[in-house]
Design a protein around this motif. Structure first.
Motif, PDB file in Angstrom:
ATOM      1  N   THR A   1       0.849  -1.195   0.000  1.00 44.65           N
ATOM      2  CA  THR A   1       0.000   0.000   0.000  1.00 44.65           C
ATOM      3  C   THR A   1       0.881   1.239   0.000  1.00 44.65           C
ATOM      4  O   THR A   1       1.736   1.405   0.873  1.00 44.65           O
ATOM      5  N   ILE A   2       0.660   2.090  -0.995  1.00 48.86           N
ATOM      6  CA  ILE A   2       1.373   3.356  -1.099  1.00 48.86           C
ATOM      7  C   ILE A   2       0.417   4.471  -0.691  1.00 48.86           C
ATOM      8  O   ILE A   2      -0.715   4.522  -1.180  1.00 48.86           O
ATOM      9  N   ALA A   3       0.852   5.348   0.186  1.00 49.54           N
ATOM     10  CA  ALA A   3       0.048   6.513   0.557  1.00 49.54           C
ATOM     11  C   ALA A   3       0.616   7.765  -0.107  1.00 49.54           C
ATOM     12  O   ALA A   3       1.823   7.897  -0.285  1.00 49.54           O
ATOM     13  N   ILE A   4      -0.284   8.656  -0.483  1.00 47.97           N
ATOM     14  CA  ILE A   4       0.104   9.971  -0.998  1.00 47.97           C
ATOM     15  C   ILE A   4      -0.663  11.011  -0.199  1.00 47.97           C
ATOM     16  O   ILE A   4      -1.888  10.929  -0.072  1.00 47.97           O
ATOM     17  N   ARG A   5       0.036  11.982   0.330  1.00 44.65           N
ATOM     18  CA  ARG A   5      -0.572  12.957   1.238  1.00 44.65           C
ATOM     19  C   ARG A   5      -0.537  14.367   0.656  1.00 44.65           C
ATOM     20  O   ARG A   5       0.444  14.778   0.043  1.00 44.65           O
ATOM     21  N   ALA A   6      -1.648  15.082   0.832  1.00 38.42           N
ATOM     22  CA  ALA A   6      -1.725  16.508   0.508  1.00 38.42           C
ATOM     23  C   ALA A   6      -2.346  17.238   1.680  1.00 38.42           C
ATOM     24  O   ALA A   6      -3.296  16.742   2.296  1.00 38.42           O
ATOM     25  N   ASP A   7      -1.830  18.423   2.016  1.00 44.55           N
ATOM     26  CA  ASP A   7      -2.430  19.247   3.057  1.00 44.55           C
ATOM     27  C   ASP A   7      -3.435  20.203   2.424  1.00 44.55           C
ATOM     28  O   ASP A   7      -3.318  20.579   1.260  1.00 44.55           O
ATOM     29  N   MET A   8      -4.452  20.613   3.207  1.00 48.15           N
ATOM     30  CA  MET A   8      -5.581  21.352   2.635  1.00 48.15           C
ATOM     31  C   MET A   8      -5.836  22.710   3.273  1.00 48.15           C
ATOM     32  O   MET A   8      -6.652  23.476   2.759  1.00 48.15           O
ATOM     33  N   ASP A   9      -5.210  23.035   4.391  1.00 46.86           N
ATOM     34  CA  ASP A   9      -5.578  24.232   5.143  1.00 46.86           C
ATOM     35  C   ASP A   9      -4.896  25.489   4.627  1.00 46.86           C
ATOM     36  O   ASP A   9      -3.849  25.429   3.975  1.00 46.86           O
ATOM     37  N   GLY A  10      -5.500  26.618   4.934  1.00 47.52           N
ATOM     38  CA  GLY A  10      -4.954  27.910   4.536  1.00 47.52           C
ATOM     39  C   GLY A  10      -4.355  28.660   5.715  1.00 47.52           C
ATOM     40  O   GLY A  10      -4.048  28.083   6.757  1.00 47.52           O
ATOM     41  N   LEU A  11      -4.210  29.972   5.541  1.00 47.61           N
ATOM     42  CA  LEU A  11      -3.561  30.832   6.534  1.00 47.61           C
ATOM     43  C   LEU A  11      -4.431  32.055   6.834  1.00 47.61           C
ATOM     44  O   LEU A  11      -5.189  32.517   5.981  1.00 47.61           O
ATOM     45  N   PRO A  12      -4.292  32.626   8.043  1.00 45.24           N
ATOM     46  CA  PRO A  12      -5.066  33.820   8.404  1.00 45.24           C
ATOM     47  C   PRO A  12      -4.452  35.094   7.818  1.00 45.24           C
ATOM     48  O   PRO A  12      -3.971  35.975   8.537  1.00 45.24           O
ATOM     49  N   ILE A  13      -4.451  35.183   6.490  1.00 47.07           N
ATOM     50  CA  ILE A  13      -3.853  36.301   5.755  1.00 47.07           C
ATOM     51  C   ILE A  13      -4.905  36.864   4.803  1.00 47.07           C
ATOM     52  O   ILE A  13      -5.613  36.111   4.131  1.00 47.07           O
ATOM     53  N   LYS A  14      -5.008  38.177   4.730  1.00 48.60           N
ATOM     54  CA  LYS A  14      -5.913  38.818   3.773  1.00 48.60           C
ATOM     55  C   LYS A  14      -5.227  38.871   2.411  1.00 48.60           C
ATOM     56  O   LYS A  14      -4.172  39.480   2.241  1.00 48.60           O
ATOM     57  N   GLU A  15      -5.817  38.221   1.419  1.00 43.38           N
ATOM     58  CA  GLU A  15      -5.186  38.098   0.109  1.00 43.38           C
ATOM     59  C   GLU A  15      -5.125  39.431  -0.638  1.00 43.38           C
ATOM     60  O   GLU A  15      -6.074  40.222  -0.613  1.00 43.38           O
ATOM     61  N   LYS A  16      -3.991  39.669  -1.338  1.00 43.31           N
ATOM     62  CA  LYS A  16      -3.798  40.891  -2.116  1.00 43.31           C
ATOM     63  C   LYS A  16      -3.323  40.596  -3.545  1.00 43.31           C
ATOM     64  O   LYS A  16      -2.697  41.429  -4.183  1.00 43.31           O
ATOM     65  N   THR A  17      -3.616  39.401  -4.044  1.00 39.79           N
ATOM     66  CA  THR A  17      -3.143  39.032  -5.385  1.00 39.79           C
ATOM     67  C   THR A  17      -3.942  39.687  -6.502  1.00 39.79           C
ATOM     68  O   THR A  17      -3.454  39.816  -7.624  1.00 39.79           O
TER      69      THR A  17
ATOM     70  N   ILE B   1       6.483  35.858  -7.955  1.00 37.20           N
ATOM     71  CA  ILE B   1       7.787  35.996  -7.301  1.00 37.20           C
ATOM     72  C   ILE B   1       7.695  36.081  -5.783  1.00 37.20           C
ATOM     73  O   ILE B   1       8.713  36.068  -5.099  1.00 37.20           O
ATOM     74  N   TYR B   2       6.490  36.138  -5.242  1.00 42.75           N
ATOM     75  CA  TYR B   2       6.352  36.398  -3.815  1.00 42.75           C
ATOM     76  C   TYR B   2       6.540  35.128  -2.988  1.00 42.75           C
ATOM     77  O   TYR B   2       6.175  34.031  -3.419  1.00 42.75           O
ATOM     78  N   PRO B   3       7.099  35.270  -1.789  1.00 44.48           N
ATOM     79  CA  PRO B   3       7.393  34.089  -0.973  1.00 44.48           C
ATOM     80  C   PRO B   3       6.142  33.510  -0.322  1.00 44.48           C
ATOM     81  O   PRO B   3       5.076  34.140  -0.287  1.00 44.48           O
ATOM     82  N   HIS B   4       6.285  32.316   0.190  1.00 46.15           N
ATOM     83  CA  HIS B   4       5.217  31.678   0.951  1.00 46.15           C
ATOM     84  C   HIS B   4       4.802  32.559   2.126  1.00 46.15           C
ATOM     85  O   HIS B   4       5.624  33.261   2.714  1.00 46.15           O
ATOM     86  N   HIS B   5       3.512  32.498   2.453  1.00 44.93           N
ATOM     87  CA  HIS B   5       2.926  33.236   3.575  1.00 44.93           C
ATOM     88  C   HIS B   5       2.895  34.743   3.310  1.00 44.93           C
ATOM     89  O   HIS B   5       2.764  35.538   4.236  1.00 44.93           O
ATOM     90  N   HIS B   6       2.999  35.132   2.055  1.00 49.32           N
ATOM     91  CA  HIS B   6       2.905  36.534   1.657  1.00 49.32           C
ATOM     92  C   HIS B   6       1.509  36.761   1.066  1.00 49.32           C
ATOM     93  O   HIS B   6       0.972  35.879   0.380  1.00 49.32           O
ATOM     94  N   PRO B   7       0.885  37.936   1.279  1.00 43.10           N
ATOM     95  CA  PRO B   7      -0.470  38.163   0.752  1.00 43.10           C
ATOM     96  C   PRO B   7      -0.563  38.188  -0.770  1.00 43.10           C
ATOM     97  O   PRO B   7      -1.670  38.150  -1.313  1.00 43.10           O
ATOM     98  N   LYS B   8       0.586  38.218  -1.471  1.00 45.14           N
ATOM     99  CA  LYS B   8       0.568  38.158  -2.937  1.00 45.14           C
ATOM    100  C   LYS B   8       1.139  36.841  -3.472  1.00 45.14           C
ATOM    101  O   LYS B   8       1.408  36.719  -4.670  1.00 45.14           O
ATOM    102  N   PHE B   9       1.292  35.859  -2.603  1.00 44.71           N
ATOM    103  CA  PHE B   9       1.811  34.560  -3.044  1.00 44.71           C
ATOM    104  C   PHE B   9       0.839  33.896  -4.019  1.00 44.71           C
ATOM    105  O   PHE B   9      -0.373  33.895  -3.824  1.00 44.71           O
ATOM    106  N   THR B  10       1.392  33.303  -5.073  1.00 37.92           N
ATOM    107  CA  THR B  10       0.623  32.437  -5.949  1.00 37.92           C
ATOM    108  C   THR B  10       1.589  31.471  -6.631  1.00 37.92           C
ATOM    109  O   THR B  10       2.799  31.495  -6.364  1.00 37.92           O
ATOM    110  N   VAL B  11       1.055  30.601  -7.463  1.00 37.36           N
ATOM    111  CA  VAL B  11       1.885  29.618  -8.159  1.00 37.36           C
ATOM    112  C   VAL B  11       1.587  29.682  -9.652  1.00 37.36           C
ATOM    113  O   VAL B  11       0.513  30.130 -10.076  1.00 37.36           O
ATOM    114  N   ASP B  12       2.542  29.263 -10.458  1.00 36.21           N
ATOM    115  CA  ASP B  12       2.317  29.127 -11.895  1.00 36.21           C
ATOM    116  C   ASP B  12       1.587  27.809 -12.118  1.00 36.21           C
ATOM    117  O   ASP B  12       2.148  26.717 -11.943  1.00 36.21           O
ATOM    118  N   GLU B  13       0.342  27.905 -12.504  1.00 35.90           N
ATOM    119  CA  GLU B  13      -0.497  26.709 -12.646  1.00 35.90           C
ATOM    120  C   GLU B  13      -0.032  25.781 -13.758  1.00 35.90           C
ATOM    121  O   GLU B  13      -0.430  24.609 -13.794  1.00 35.90           O
TER     122      GLU B  13
END
Length: 393
Positions: free
Chosen positions: A69-85, A360-372
């Motif tokens: 049995t192989i397990a694969i894990r993903a986390d789902m929770d967010g952060l208490p940050i007001k988004e500015k993206t 370009i913004y780091p993790h836990h920054h209100p402008k953080f995003t990812v290249d989909e």
């Protein structure tokens, strides 16, 4: 089975899932909307699941034959940050997916869909773990206590993190290493109780501000003078509070900080020495000091055998030129560590910063995003690793 083509073929689905989840970030264990969204998608895929640890989800895909049995894990929770993206799918509340957990969850949904549709090729079971409360380092431990690694017992576990926690892991690259890859994180909370008085007559007082300053400076000597210079250690005091006026010596000062280390022996030493220094400096200066040291999360320690397998599988997906064997761990922590204390496995990193798109913004920054555009890669590495592992057993 062409894993790359199949994963690229559902890239639009992965993006949709990610954007839907990005709009509804939730905190800690309180992931009611996220839980409903994920379980609704699993039901559409005819994948059985159960809920544990309040809003955690564990699903199982059974193969055609008995096997590991192989397990694969993903986390789902967010952060208490007001988004500015200003993204069109920005958060609709005062929380934010500022660490990529929406992407992690969508990549695992894609993995679930593809493996479910090809379960006739599986020579064992795949367990899908959708975890709450990673940001407060309590979700993994809770799910383990409730048996997420049992029935069937997990033989091997994988997880990933998207973003730029390792700046050298560029867009679309996979970064990984055997052994320790993230740090342990602990918390120190200190109260310095002195004797308040007039700022003009310090000799009649015991100044907790001065004493707290001395303690904070002394704590840095643990890093520079008591730790093996080849062993990374960080002591950061992030909060200090005391005093009410410019000419009054206060009665009390409090401060808090984070302690980071890689190796268990360093962690043990830090706990002992931090408390000794806080209390010792206080006593030497006539103050009462209470130092609370809390262990939050251990280091992620990748198994060498599973990591070798992951490297070979990842190379099939991204090629040798986009596979980076990391030299040093990051001082960021991750509660994937708890799973890896129980079963062998590997945690790896997928680069998603893209300066050309101003991502370009780091993790836990209100402008953080990812290249989909890279999301399919995470799913493809998971799926390739599953089939490669089954082929070896």
């Amino acid at each position: 089975m062409n894993v790359i083509d199949i994963c690229m073929g559902i890239q639009a689905d992965i993006v949709k899932w990610r954007r839907d989840l990005h709009e509804i970030p939730e905190l800690g264990m309180e992931l009611e909307k996220t839980h409903k969204y994920v379980t609704d998608e699993l039901s559409k895929m005819n994948i059985s699941y159960k809920t544990i640890s309040k809003t955690g989800i564990v699903a199982i895909i059974e193969g055609i034959s008995d096997g590991p049995t192989i397990a694969i894990r993903a986390d789902m929770d967010g952060l208490p940050i007001k988004e500015k993206t200003k993204l069109p799918f920005s958060s609709k509340n005062n929380c934010m997916h500022a660490c990529g957990h929406d992407a992690h969850t969508s990549m695992l949904l894609a993995t679930a869909k593809i493996l479910s549709e090809n379960k006739n090729l599986l020579k064992g079971n795949v367990k899908l773990i959708f975890q709450p409360a990673e940001e407060i380092s309590s979700g993994a431990e809770a799910m383990i206590k409730e048996g997420v690694l049992e029935n069937p017992k997990v033989d091997f576990i994988l997880g990933l993190h998207i973003g730029a926690l390792f700046p050298e892991v560029k867009l679309g690259m996979i970064g990984v290493k055997s052994g320790y890859i993230t740090s342990a994180v602990d918390k120190i909370s200190v109260t310095v109780k002195g004797k308040g008085g007039h700022g003009a007559m310090p000799h009649l007082s015991v100044d907790p501000i001065l004493i707290a300053s001395e303690i904070i400076s002394s704590l840095q000597k643990i890093v520079s003078r008591e730790t093996n210079p080849h062993h990374p250690v960080v002591v950061t005091i992030g909060s200090i509070n005391g005093g009410s006026s410019w000419n009054i010596i206060p009665e009390k000062v409090t401060f808090e900080g984070t302690i980071r280390s890689i190796y268990p022996e360093d962690r043990d030493m830090l706990e002992k020495r931090v408390v000794e220094i806080c209390e010792g400096v206080g006593k030497a200066n006539g103050a009462e000091v209470k130092a609370l040291y809390e262990r939050i999360c251990p280091s992620v320690n990748n198994n060498p055998n599973t990591t070798d397998l992951l490297i070979k599988s990842a190379e099939k997906i991204v090629g040798n030129e986009k596979l980076l064997i990391l030299e040093n761990p990051t001082m960021v922590s991750e509660d994937m560590a708890y799973y890896l204390e129980e079963v062998p496995g590997t945690f790896f990193f997928l680069g998603s910063n893209n300066p050309q798109k101003k991502i370009i913004y780091p993790h836990h920054h209100p402008k953080f995003t990812v290249d989909e555009d890279v999301l399919w890669i995470g799913s493809a590495v998971f799926i390739q690793s599953v089939f490669d592992f089954f082929d070896l057993t």
